[in-house]
Design a protein around this motif. Structure first.
Motif, PDB file in Angstrom:
ATOM      1  N   LEU A  96      29.531  26.925  29.293  1.00  0.00           N
ATOM      2  CA  LEU A  96      28.879  25.685  28.893  1.00  0.00           C
ATOM      3  C   LEU A  96      29.591  24.436  29.399  1.00  0.00           C
ATOM      4  O   LEU A  96      29.115  23.329  29.183  1.00  0.00           O
ATOM      5  N   ASP A  97      30.709  24.605  30.094  1.00  0.00           N
ATOM      6  CA  ASP A  97      31.461  23.477  30.632  1.00  0.00           C
ATOM      7  C   ASP A  97      30.769  22.966  31.899  1.00  0.00           C
ATOM      8  O   ASP A  97      30.698  23.679  32.903  1.00  0.00           O
ATOM      9  N   PRO A  98      30.255  21.719  31.887  1.00  0.00           N
ATOM     10  CA  PRO A  98      29.541  21.211  33.060  1.00  0.00           C
ATOM     11  C   PRO A  98      30.437  21.038  34.287  1.00  0.00           C
ATOM     12  O   PRO A  98      29.958  21.143  35.419  1.00  0.00           O
ATOM     13  N   LEU A  99      31.729  20.786  34.104  1.00  0.00           N
ATOM     14  CA  LEU A  99      32.626  20.643  35.252  1.00  0.00           C
ATOM     15  C   LEU A  99      32.801  21.970  35.993  1.00  0.00           C
ATOM     16  O   LEU A  99      32.829  22.008  37.227  1.00  0.00           O
ATOM     17  N   ILE A 100      32.906  23.056  35.252  1.00  0.00           N
ATOM     18  CA  ILE A 100      33.029  24.377  35.877  1.00  0.00           C
ATOM     19  C   ILE A 100      31.727  24.739  36.580  1.00  0.00           C
ATOM     20  O   ILE A 100      31.733  25.276  37.687  1.00  0.00           O
ATOM     21  N   ALA A 101      30.593  24.415  35.963  1.00  0.00           N
ATOM     22  CA  ALA A 101      29.297  24.695  36.592  1.00  0.00           C
ATOM     23  C   ALA A 101      29.137  23.912  37.893  1.00  0.00           C
ATOM     24  O   ALA A 101      28.670  24.451  38.901  1.00  0.00           O
ATOM     25  N   ARG A 102      29.534  22.665  37.893  1.00  0.00           N
ATOM     26  CA  ARG A 102      29.407  21.842  39.100  1.00  0.00           C
ATOM     27  C   ARG A 102      30.340  22.339  40.191  1.00  0.00           C
ATOM     28  O   ARG A 102      29.955  22.447  41.348  1.00  0.00           O
ATOM     29  N   ARG A 103      31.567  22.660  39.839  1.00  0.00           N
ATOM     30  CA  ARG A 103      32.547  23.110  40.826  1.00  0.00           C
ATOM     31  C   ARG A 103      32.148  24.452  41.446  1.00  0.00           C
ATOM     32  O   ARG A 103      32.376  24.700  42.618  1.00  0.00           O
ATOM     33  N   ASN A 104      31.523  25.338  40.656  1.00  0.00           N
ATOM     34  CA  ASN A 104      31.133  26.654  41.145  1.00  0.00           C
ATOM     35  C   ASN A 104      29.669  26.716  41.591  1.00  0.00           C
ATOM     36  O   ASN A 104      29.178  27.788  41.935  1.00  0.00           O
ATOM     37  N   ARG A 105      28.980  25.607  41.517  1.00  0.00           N
ATOM     38  CA  ARG A 105      27.599  25.467  42.005  1.00  0.00           C
ATOM     39  C   ARG A 105      26.635  26.460  41.360  1.00  0.00           C
ATOM     40  O   ARG A 105      25.959  27.210  42.035  1.00  0.00           O
ATOM     41  N   PHE A 106      26.609  26.450  40.049  1.00  0.00           N
ATOM     42  CA  PHE A 106      25.612  27.244  39.344  1.00  0.00           C
ATOM     43  C   PHE A 106      24.987  26.396  38.250  1.00  0.00           C
ATOM     44  O   PHE A 106      25.544  25.397  37.820  1.00  0.00           O
ATOM     45  N   ALA A 107      23.801  26.797  37.852  1.00  0.00           N
ATOM     46  CA  ALA A 107      23.101  26.167  36.735  1.00  0.00           C
ATOM     47  C   ALA A 107      22.832  27.256  35.704  1.00  0.00           C
ATOM     48  O   ALA A 107      22.942  28.447  35.997  1.00  0.00           O
ATOM     49  N   LEU A 108      22.498  26.848  34.500  1.00  0.00           N
ATOM     50  CA  LEU A 108      22.216  27.802  33.432  1.00  0.00           C
ATOM     51  C   LEU A 108      20.717  27.915  33.222  1.00  0.00           C
ATOM     52  O   LEU A 108      20.007  26.911  33.206  1.00  0.00           O
ATOM     53  N   GLU A 109      20.232  29.140  33.068  1.00  0.00           N
ATOM     54  CA  GLU A 109      18.823  29.423  32.787  1.00  0.00           C
ATOM     55  C   GLU A 109      18.688  29.695  31.296  1.00  0.00           C
ATOM     56  O   GLU A 109      19.105  30.745  30.815  1.00  0.00           O
ATOM     57  N   TRP A 110      18.094  28.749  30.563  1.00  0.00           N
ATOM     58  CA  TRP A 110      18.053  28.825  29.106  1.00  0.00           C
ATOM     59  C   TRP A 110      16.803  29.499  28.557  1.00  0.00           C
ATOM     60  O   TRP A 110      16.626  29.580  27.338  1.00  0.00           O
ATOM     61  N   ASP A 111      15.902  29.996  29.410  1.00  0.00           N
ATOM     62  CA  ASP A 111      14.677  30.624  28.920  1.00  0.00           C
ATOM     63  C   ASP A 111      15.015  31.807  28.017  1.00  0.00           C
ATOM     64  O   ASP A 111      15.814  32.664  28.379  1.00  0.00           O
ATOM     65  N   SER A 112      14.405  31.857  26.862  1.00  0.00           N
ATOM     66  CA  SER A 112      14.568  32.898  25.833  1.00  0.00           C
ATOM     67  C   SER A 112      16.009  33.073  25.360  1.00  0.00           C
ATOM     68  O   SER A 112      16.397  34.154  24.944  1.00  0.00           O
ATOM     69  N   CYS A 113      16.799  32.013  25.413  1.00  0.00           N
ATOM     70  CA  CYS A 113      18.188  32.059  24.941  1.00  0.00           C
ATOM     71  C   CYS A 113      18.405  31.201  23.705  1.00  0.00           C
ATOM     72  O   CYS A 113      19.532  31.003  23.290  1.00  0.00           O
ATOM     73  N   TRP A 114      17.351  30.656  23.144  1.00  0.00           N
ATOM     74  CA  TRP A 114      17.507  29.759  22.015  1.00  0.00           C
ATOM     75  C   TRP A 114      16.398  30.016  21.000  1.00  0.00           C
ATOM     76  O   TRP A 114      15.391  30.648  21.297  1.00  0.00           O
ATOM     77  N   GLU A 115      16.613  29.493  19.800  1.00  0.00           N
ATOM     78  CA  GLU A 115      15.593  29.563  18.760  1.00  0.00           C
ATOM     79  C   GLU A 115      15.574  28.253  17.988  1.00  0.00           C
ATOM     80  O   GLU A 115      16.567  27.529  17.944  1.00  0.00           O
ATOM     81  N   LEU A 116      14.426  27.971  17.414  1.00  0.00           N
ATOM     82  CA  LEU A 116      14.248  26.773  16.609  1.00  0.00           C
ATOM     83  C   LEU A 116      14.171  27.192  15.148  1.00  0.00           C
ATOM     84  O   LEU A 116      13.323  27.998  14.771  1.00  0.00           O
ATOM     85  N   LEU A 117      15.080  26.662  14.353  1.00  0.00           N
ATOM     86  CA  LEU A 117      15.069  26.899  12.912  1.00  0.00           C
ATOM     87  C   LEU A 117      14.426  25.682  12.260  1.00  0.00           C
ATOM     88  O   LEU A 117      15.027  24.606  12.199  1.00  0.00           O
TER      89      LEU A 117
END
Length: 182
Positions: free
Chosen positions: A98-119
Protein backbone atom coordinates in the motif's frame (compact mmCIF):
# COMPACT_ATOMS: atom_id res chain seq x y z
CA UNK A 1 -30.88 22.68 2.39
CA UNK A 2 -33.40 21.74 4.93
CA UNK A 3 -33.25 23.12 8.44
CA UNK A 4 -34.41 19.78 9.86
CA UNK A 5 -31.71 17.75 11.61
CA UNK A 6 -30.10 15.02 9.53
CA UNK A 7 -29.87 11.39 10.47
CA UNK A 8 -26.19 10.49 10.17
CA UNK A 9 -25.40 7.01 8.86
CA UNK A 10 -21.82 5.72 9.09
CA UNK A 11 -20.51 3.77 6.08
CA UNK A 12 -17.15 2.02 6.20
CA UNK A 13 -15.07 0.83 3.24
CA UNK A 14 -12.83 -2.04 4.29
CA UNK A 15 -10.24 -4.12 2.48
CA UNK A 16 -11.19 -7.82 2.38
CA UNK A 17 -7.91 -9.10 0.94
CA UNK A 18 -4.72 -7.76 -0.59
CA UNK A 19 -5.17 -6.36 -4.08
CA UNK A 20 -3.54 -7.84 -7.18
CA UNK A 21 -0.67 -5.97 -8.77
CA UNK A 22 -0.92 -4.63 -12.31
CA UNK A 23 2.58 -5.77 -13.27
CA UNK A 24 3.63 -7.23 -16.62
CA UNK A 25 5.08 -10.77 -16.49
CA UNK A 26 8.27 -11.23 -18.52
CA UNK A 27 7.38 -14.83 -19.48
CA UNK A 28 3.69 -14.89 -20.42
CA UNK A 29 3.04 -11.11 -20.72
CA UNK A 30 0.11 -11.40 -18.32
CA UNK A 31 -0.67 -8.15 -16.57
CA UNK A 32 -1.50 -9.35 -13.06
CA UNK A 33 0.61 -10.60 -10.16
CA UNK A 34 -0.27 -11.76 -6.66
CA UNK A 35 1.64 -11.66 -3.39
CA UNK A 36 0.64 -15.26 -2.70
CA UNK A 37 1.86 -16.11 0.78
CA UNK A 38 3.63 -12.77 1.20
CA UNK A 39 7.28 -13.70 1.38
CA UNK A 40 10.23 -11.34 1.69
CA UNK A 41 13.74 -12.09 0.51
CA UNK A 42 16.54 -10.44 2.47
CA UNK A 43 20.10 -10.43 1.16
CA UNK A 44 23.08 -8.96 2.99
CA UNK A 45 26.27 -8.09 1.15
CA UNK A 46 28.74 -6.96 3.75
CA UNK A 47 27.03 -4.20 5.69
CA UNK A 48 24.55 -3.41 2.89
CA UNK A 49 21.07 -4.87 2.82
CA UNK A 50 18.65 -5.65 -0.03
CA UNK A 51 15.01 -6.49 0.71
CA UNK A 52 12.48 -7.66 -1.88
CA UNK A 53 8.83 -8.69 -1.72
CA UNK A 54 8.25 -11.80 -3.84
CA UNK A 55 5.20 -11.76 -6.14
CA UNK A 56 3.92 -14.44 -8.51
CA UNK A 57 2.24 -14.10 -11.91
CA UNK A 58 -1.39 -15.23 -11.69
CA UNK A 59 -1.16 -16.98 -15.10
CA UNK A 60 2.19 -18.80 -15.16
CA UNK A 61 3.22 -18.57 -11.46
CA UNK A 62 6.63 -17.02 -12.33
CA UNK A 63 8.16 -15.29 -9.32
CA UNK A 64 9.25 -11.64 -9.56
CA UNK A 65 10.69 -9.26 -6.99
CA UNK A 66 9.43 -5.89 -5.78
CA UNK A 67 12.30 -3.84 -4.37
CA UNK A 68 11.66 -2.63 -0.83
CA UNK A 69 15.22 -1.61 0.15
CA UNK A 70 18.18 -1.45 -2.21
CA UNK A 71 21.75 -1.36 -0.86
CA UNK A 72 20.79 0.20 2.46
CA UNK A 73 23.27 0.07 5.35
CA UNK A 74 21.98 -2.38 7.95
CA UNK A 75 22.15 0.22 10.73
CA UNK A 76 19.59 2.39 8.87
CA UNK A 77 16.91 -0.33 8.90
CA UNK A 78 14.72 -0.42 11.99
CA UNK A 79 15.35 -3.73 13.85
CA UNK A 80 11.59 -4.31 14.23
CA UNK A 81 11.16 -3.95 10.46
CA UNK A 82 14.08 -6.26 9.83
CA UNK A 83 12.55 -8.87 12.12
CA UNK A 84 9.26 -8.49 10.19
CA UNK A 85 11.07 -9.05 6.88
CA UNK A 86 12.74 -12.20 8.20
CA UNK A 87 9.45 -13.43 9.71
CA UNK A 88 7.39 -12.64 6.56
CA UNK A 89 4.94 -10.52 8.55
CA UNK A 90 1.57 -10.28 6.78
CA UNK A 91 0.99 -6.79 8.21
CA UNK A 92 4.33 -5.70 6.75
CA UNK A 93 3.39 -7.19 3.35
CA UNK A 94 0.22 -5.08 3.34
CA UNK A 95 2.16 -1.99 4.42
CA UNK A 96 4.70 -2.46 1.61
CA UNK A 97 2.02 -3.05 -1.03
CA UNK A 98 0.00 0.00 0.00
CA UNK A 99 3.05 2.30 0.03
CA UNK A 100 2.73 4.62 -3.00
CA UNK A 101 6.49 5.30 -3.11
CA UNK A 102 7.28 1.60 -3.49
CA UNK A 103 4.58 1.26 -6.16
CA UNK A 104 5.97 4.20 -8.12
CA UNK A 105 9.58 3.03 -7.85
CA UNK A 106 8.68 -0.52 -8.97
CA UNK A 107 6.18 0.65 -11.62
CA UNK A 108 3.10 -1.24 -10.54
CA UNK A 109 -0.46 -0.28 -9.74
CA UNK A 110 -2.98 -2.04 -7.51
CA UNK A 111 -6.11 -3.72 -8.89
CA UNK A 112 -8.81 -3.26 -6.24
CA UNK A 113 -11.67 -5.10 -7.99
CA UNK A 114 -13.40 -7.48 -5.53
CA UNK A 115 -10.90 -6.63 -2.77
CA UNK A 116 -13.16 -4.44 -0.66
CA UNK A 117 -16.55 -4.38 1.00
CA UNK A 118 -18.94 -1.68 2.10
CA UNK A 119 -20.30 -1.93 5.63
CA UNK A 120 -23.46 0.17 5.55
CA UNK A 121 -26.66 0.10 7.58
CA UNK A 122 -29.82 0.30 5.51
CA UNK A 123 -31.21 3.83 5.16
CA UNK A 124 -34.34 4.58 7.19
CA UNK A 125 -37.64 4.92 5.34
CA UNK A 126 -38.24 8.32 6.94
CA UNK A 127 -37.44 11.07 7.88
CA UNK A 128 -35.44 12.61 5.06
CA UNK A 129 -32.82 13.96 4.41
CA UNK A 130 -30.14 11.50 5.52
CA UNK A 131 -26.47 12.39 5.87
CA UNK A 132 -24.03 9.58 5.15
CA UNK A 133 -20.45 9.69 6.40
CA UNK A 134 -18.07 7.42 4.42
CA UNK A 135 -14.89 6.31 6.21
CA UNK A 136 -12.07 4.42 4.48
CA UNK A 137 -10.20 1.94 6.70
CA UNK A 138 -7.72 1.34 3.85
CA UNK A 139 -6.83 3.51 0.84
CA UNK A 140 -9.20 1.77 -1.60
CA UNK A 141 -9.63 4.10 -4.61
CA UNK A 142 -13.33 4.20 -5.53
CA UNK A 143 -15.67 6.45 -7.45
CA UNK A 144 -18.23 7.90 -5.00
CA UNK A 145 -20.92 7.30 -7.62
CA UNK A 146 -20.24 3.54 -7.63
CA UNK A 147 -20.06 3.39 -3.85
CA UNK A 148 -23.36 5.25 -3.41
CA UNK A 149 -25.08 3.11 -6.06
CA UNK A 150 -23.94 -0.06 -4.31
CA UNK A 151 -24.81 1.19 -0.83
CA UNK A 152 -28.26 2.52 -1.68
CA UNK A 153 -29.17 0.32 -4.66
CA UNK A 154 -30.10 3.26 -6.87
CA UNK A 155 -29.15 4.24 -10.43
CA UNK A 156 -26.62 6.90 -11.46
CA UNK A 157 -29.41 9.14 -12.71
CA UNK A 158 -31.15 8.95 -9.36
CA UNK A 159 -27.84 9.67 -7.62
CA UNK A 160 -27.45 12.86 -9.68
CA UNK A 161 -30.96 13.98 -8.62
CA UNK A 162 -30.96 12.94 -4.97
CA UNK A 163 -27.39 13.28 -3.70
CA UNK A 164 -25.70 16.49 -2.53
CA UNK A 165 -21.93 16.03 -2.34
CA UNK A 166 -18.90 18.35 -2.31
CA UNK A 167 -16.55 16.11 -4.34
CA UNK A 168 -16.89 14.93 -7.97
CA UNK A 169 -19.00 11.80 -8.24
CA UNK A 170 -17.02 10.26 -11.09
CA UNK A 171 -13.45 10.86 -9.82
CA UNK A 172 -11.79 8.17 -7.70
CA UNK A 173 -11.06 8.97 -4.09
CA UNK A 174 -9.69 7.12 -1.09
CA UNK A 175 -10.33 9.90 1.41
CA UNK A 176 -13.25 10.11 3.83
CA UNK A 177 -16.22 12.13 2.62
CA UNK A 178 -19.88 12.69 3.38
CA UNK A 179 -23.01 13.34 1.36
CA UNK A 180 -26.67 14.14 1.91
CA UNK A 181 -29.40 11.97 0.43
CA UNK A 182 -32.57 13.98 -0.28
Amino acid sequence: MSTRPHIVLPWTVRRTRLPLLALRCVDCRSGLASTGDGKFRVNANGKLLDVWLLVACVSCDRTSKITVHDRVPVRYVDPILLEGYFGNSSALVARVLLDPLIARRNRFALEWDSCWELLAPSPPESPWPVQVSVIFDDPVPLRPERLIAQGLGISRGEIARRVKIDIPLNRRTHRDFSFVLL
